[in-house]
Write a protein that holds these residues in place. Sequence first.
Motif, PDB file in Angstrom:
ATOM      1  N   ALA A 109     -21.447  38.375  66.583  1.00  0.00           N
ATOM      2  CA  ALA A 109     -22.543  37.473  67.188  1.00  0.00           C
ATOM      3  C   ALA A 109     -21.994  35.976  66.834  1.00  0.00           C
ATOM      4  N   LEU A 110     -21.073  35.835  65.588  1.00  0.00           N
ATOM      5  CA  LEU A 110     -20.596  34.303  65.268  1.00  0.00           C
ATOM      6  C   LEU A 110     -20.140  33.687  66.701  1.00  0.00           C
ATOM      7  N   LEU A 111     -19.541  34.406  67.532  1.00  0.00           N
ATOM      8  CA  LEU A 111     -18.942  33.784  68.791  1.00  0.00           C
ATOM      9  C   LEU A 111     -19.939  32.885  69.475  1.00  0.00           C
ATOM     10  N   ILE A 112     -21.445  32.992  69.039  1.00  0.00           N
ATOM     11  CA  ILE A 112     -22.397  32.305  70.076  1.00  0.00           C
ATOM     12  C   ILE A 112     -22.034  30.854  69.734  1.00  0.00           C
ATOM     13  N   LEU A 113     -21.239  30.507  68.461  1.00  0.00           N
ATOM     14  CA  LEU A 113     -20.971  28.930  68.239  1.00  0.00           C
ATOM     15  C   LEU A 113     -19.992  28.435  69.215  1.00  0.00           C
ATOM     16  N   ALA A 114     -19.137  29.217  69.858  1.00  0.00           N
ATOM     17  CA  ALA A 114     -18.296  28.916  71.069  1.00  0.00           C
ATOM     18  C   ALA A 114     -18.608  27.811  72.166  1.00  0.00           C
ATOM     19  N   PRO A 115     -19.749  28.505  72.914  1.00  0.00           N
ATOM     20  CA  PRO A 115     -20.114  27.443  73.815  1.00  0.00           C
ATOM     21  C   PRO A 115     -20.820  26.275  73.496  1.00  0.00           C
ATOM     22  N   VAL A 116     -21.487  26.417  72.219  1.00  0.00           N
ATOM     23  CA  VAL A 116     -22.052  24.920  71.842  1.00  0.00           C
ATOM     24  C   VAL A 116     -20.940  24.223  71.396  1.00  0.00           C
ATOM     25  N   THR A 117     -19.755  24.616  70.933  1.00  0.00           N
ATOM     26  CA  THR A 117     -18.753  23.762  70.460  1.00  0.00           C
ATOM     27  C   THR A 117     -18.215  23.075  71.696  1.00  0.00           C
ATOM     28  N   VAL A 118     -17.729  23.869  72.832  1.00  0.00           N
ATOM     29  CA  VAL A 118     -17.321  23.351  73.888  1.00  0.00           C
ATOM     30  C   VAL A 118     -18.124  22.357  74.595  1.00  0.00           C
ATOM     31  N   SER A 119     -19.483  22.616  74.514  1.00  0.00           N
ATOM     32  CA  SER A 119     -20.489  21.624  75.039  1.00  0.00           C
ATOM     33  C   SER A 119     -20.398  20.254  74.182  1.00  0.00           C
ATOM     34  N   ALA A 120     -20.053  20.203  72.946  1.00  0.00           N
ATOM     35  CA  ALA A 120     -20.242  19.093  72.249  1.00  0.00           C
ATOM     36  C   ALA A 120     -19.134  18.403  72.473  1.00  0.00           C
ATOM     37  N   PHE A 177     -23.671  21.958  62.788  1.00  0.00           N
ATOM     38  CA  PHE A 177     -22.518  21.062  62.157  1.00  0.00           C
ATOM     39  C   PHE A 177     -21.520  21.154  62.922  1.00  0.00           C
ATOM     40  N   LEU A 178     -21.053  22.407  63.574  1.00  0.00           N
ATOM     41  CA  LEU A 178     -19.989  22.469  64.611  1.00  0.00           C
ATOM     42  C   LEU A 178     -20.104  21.404  65.884  1.00  0.00           C
ATOM     43  N   ALA A 179     -21.358  21.279  66.267  1.00  0.00           N
ATOM     44  CA  ALA A 179     -21.787  20.350  67.370  1.00  0.00           C
ATOM     45  C   ALA A 179     -21.648  18.718  66.887  1.00  0.00           C
ATOM     46  N   ILE A 180     -22.256  18.793  65.795  1.00  0.00           N
ATOM     47  CA  ILE A 180     -21.798  17.228  65.166  1.00  0.00           C
ATOM     48  C   ILE A 180     -20.673  16.868  65.055  1.00  0.00           C
ATOM     49  N   TYR A 181     -19.719  17.859  64.340  1.00  0.00           N
ATOM     50  CA  TYR A 181     -18.356  17.782  64.012  1.00  0.00           C
ATOM     51  C   TYR A 181     -17.477  17.592  65.200  1.00  0.00           C
ATOM     52  N   ALA A 182     -17.644  18.487  66.125  1.00  0.00           N
ATOM     53  CA  ALA A 182     -16.725  18.331  67.340  1.00  0.00           C
ATOM     54  C   ALA A 182     -16.876  17.313  68.237  1.00  0.00           C
ATOM     55  N   GLY A 183     -18.114  16.785  68.272  1.00  0.00           N
ATOM     56  CA  GLY A 183     -18.706  15.560  69.024  1.00  0.00           C
ATOM     57  C   GLY A 183     -17.923  14.615  68.501  1.00  0.00           C
ATOM     58  N   ARG A 184     -18.287  14.342  67.025  1.00  0.00           N
ATOM     59  CA  ARG A 184     -17.665  12.871  66.507  1.00  0.00           C
ATOM     60  C   ARG A 184     -16.241  12.914  66.487  1.00  0.00           C
ATOM     61  N   VAL A 185     -15.531  14.173  66.443  1.00  0.00           N
ATOM     62  CA  VAL A 185     -14.066  14.072  66.283  1.00  0.00           C
ATOM     63  C   VAL A 185     -13.603  13.678  67.816  1.00  0.00           C
ATOM     64  N   THR A 186     -14.098  14.318  68.790  1.00  0.00           N
ATOM     65  CA  THR A 186     -13.894  13.998  70.174  1.00  0.00           C
ATOM     66  C   THR A 186     -14.066  12.824  70.656  1.00  0.00           C
ATOM     67  N   ALA A 187     -15.268  12.121  70.044  1.00  0.00           N
ATOM     68  CA  ALA A 187     -15.510  10.796  70.375  1.00  0.00           C
ATOM     69  C   ALA A 187     -14.457   9.648  69.824  1.00  0.00           C
ATOM     70  N   GLU A 188     -14.108   9.761  68.472  1.00  0.00           N
ATOM     71  CA  GLU A 188     -13.258   9.056  67.804  1.00  0.00           C
ATOM     72  C   GLU A 188     -11.637   9.307  68.310  1.00  0.00           C
ATOM     73  N   THR A 189     -11.418  10.546  68.778  1.00  0.00           N
ATOM     74  CA  THR A 189     -10.150  10.539  69.272  1.00  0.00           C
ATOM     75  C   THR A 189     -10.147   9.866  70.534  1.00  0.00           C
ATOM     76  N   TYR A 190     -11.145   9.893  71.353  1.00  0.00           N
ATOM     77  CA  TYR A 190     -11.083   9.016  72.516  1.00  0.00           C
ATOM     78  C   TYR A 190     -11.165   7.713  72.209  1.00  0.00           C
ATOM     79  N   SER A 191     -11.888   7.299  71.318  1.00  0.00           N
ATOM     80  CA  SER A 191     -11.881   5.824  70.969  1.00  0.00           C
ATOM     81  C   SER A 191     -10.567   5.269  70.512  1.00  0.00           C
ATOM     82  N   MET A 192      -9.769   6.247  69.767  1.00  0.00           N
ATOM     83  CA  MET A 192      -8.572   5.646  69.326  1.00  0.00           C
ATOM     84  C   MET A 192      -7.400   5.727  70.330  1.00  0.00           C
TER      85      MET A 192
END
Length: 461
Positions: A109-120, A177-192
């Motif tokens: 059931a932990l794999l439900i995190l995957a679509p949320v992470t991809v979305s973020a 947590f993963l939604a915020i973390y993945a979104g933040r890292v992706t945004a900072e990577t893109y900005s960089m």
Amino acid sequence: MTDLSTGFGTNNPRNGMVRLRTLIILRWLAILGQGGAIFIASQVLKLDIPLGFCMLAIGASVISNLVALAVYPQTRWLRENEVLVTLLFDLSQLALLVYLTGGLNNPFALLILAPVTVSAMTMRTQSTLLIGGLALIMVTALTYIHLPLRTEAGAILEMPPVFVAGFWVAIMIGIVFLAIYAGRVTAETYSMSQALLATQMALSREQKLTDLGGVVAAAAHELGTPLATIKLVSAELLEELEDRPDLKEDAALIREQADRCRDILQSMGRAGKDDLHLRNAPLSAVVGEAAEPHVERQKQVHFNFTADTEDDGPMPVITRKPEVIHGLRNLIQNAVDFADLEVWIDVSWSKTHITIRVIDDGPGYPVDLLGRIGEPFLRRRRSVPDQASRPGYEGMGLGLFIAKTLLERTGSEVIFDNGVNEDGDTSRTGAIAEVIWPASALQVAPTGRSEPLGQNEQIRI
């Protein structure tokens, strides 16, 4: 404006544009994993699970992948609504499998995190909130509504309620947590990446200007001799054609045009900065060149050149690097932009280090952002007085990032700070940008004798 607290905003890559091939590959991996887990559970662990319904759920993913491959090219970039529908399908399919295999008693059931992470990582905030909200609802429903996981003998396998509750809390926290973390890292990577692209473009522009100057200087040098010869011959023709007025006018025109070519080449040659004779220059000349575009902008720019001690010798000769000139120019521009009246450029050197400080008498760096100065796309809400004093300015911190990146590429350390009021002296209490190089990174080792430089190298632009 980018929300720096969460990483969600418009200035990032999460605009829903995802290549179809990426989602297809991820789904094939999920299908293989789901099929393998079902096979092991039913054939190895001998669990009584509804194989028909499970195969139907996995088959739906297989069919969707095959349809996508048949209808669209794999290089197609999906729009946000198409990505949203795809992730909603994957989330629903995974929730159905978890429902058929024990709910939260199933560790997968932990794999439900995957679509949320991809979305973020790929979509905007609204779509991610929708995916994340549905995932939270589905996980909560699966806690109470699911088919029990049974052994071949009919015994029900389930965890104690406290473990189920703990697993539910862990998944809830993981989704957020993963939604915020993945979104933040992706945004900072893109900005960089965008900031580094801007830095590379700035350096490329500075290098092209330098190379162009070298071409002009070499042209002025190489054409000087033939033009002088043309002028000399035309002068002799003028003397010999005194009795031929028609030809004398032509010789005078040749001499006049030769003088004009000489003047043009001399004017252009003054802009040439990359001649071999100018590859190295005194430290003061390089600093002056960097500051030149900003010394006449209604602010007083003061230069101070001092050795740290008397034993440190005269001003060093350094290599003229485009990174140094462009980086210092950005720092000086920032100081002049924010200064009230004056800017100080203090240059000092020793046997081991070269230091340049750019100080202004302005308001200084915002205290709350001081530790982040030098990051790209750093914005803050401007005060009303600042908007009134500089109505056309929209700072993003990109100029300081470019300066810091270019200067650090030359081996320097860049430090940003605010001035301190000492003994009632309030003139230097604005922003301070300090650049420190090891002397070996810039200084040209003196040979003690003059050596020929050779011919100018051919420059390819």
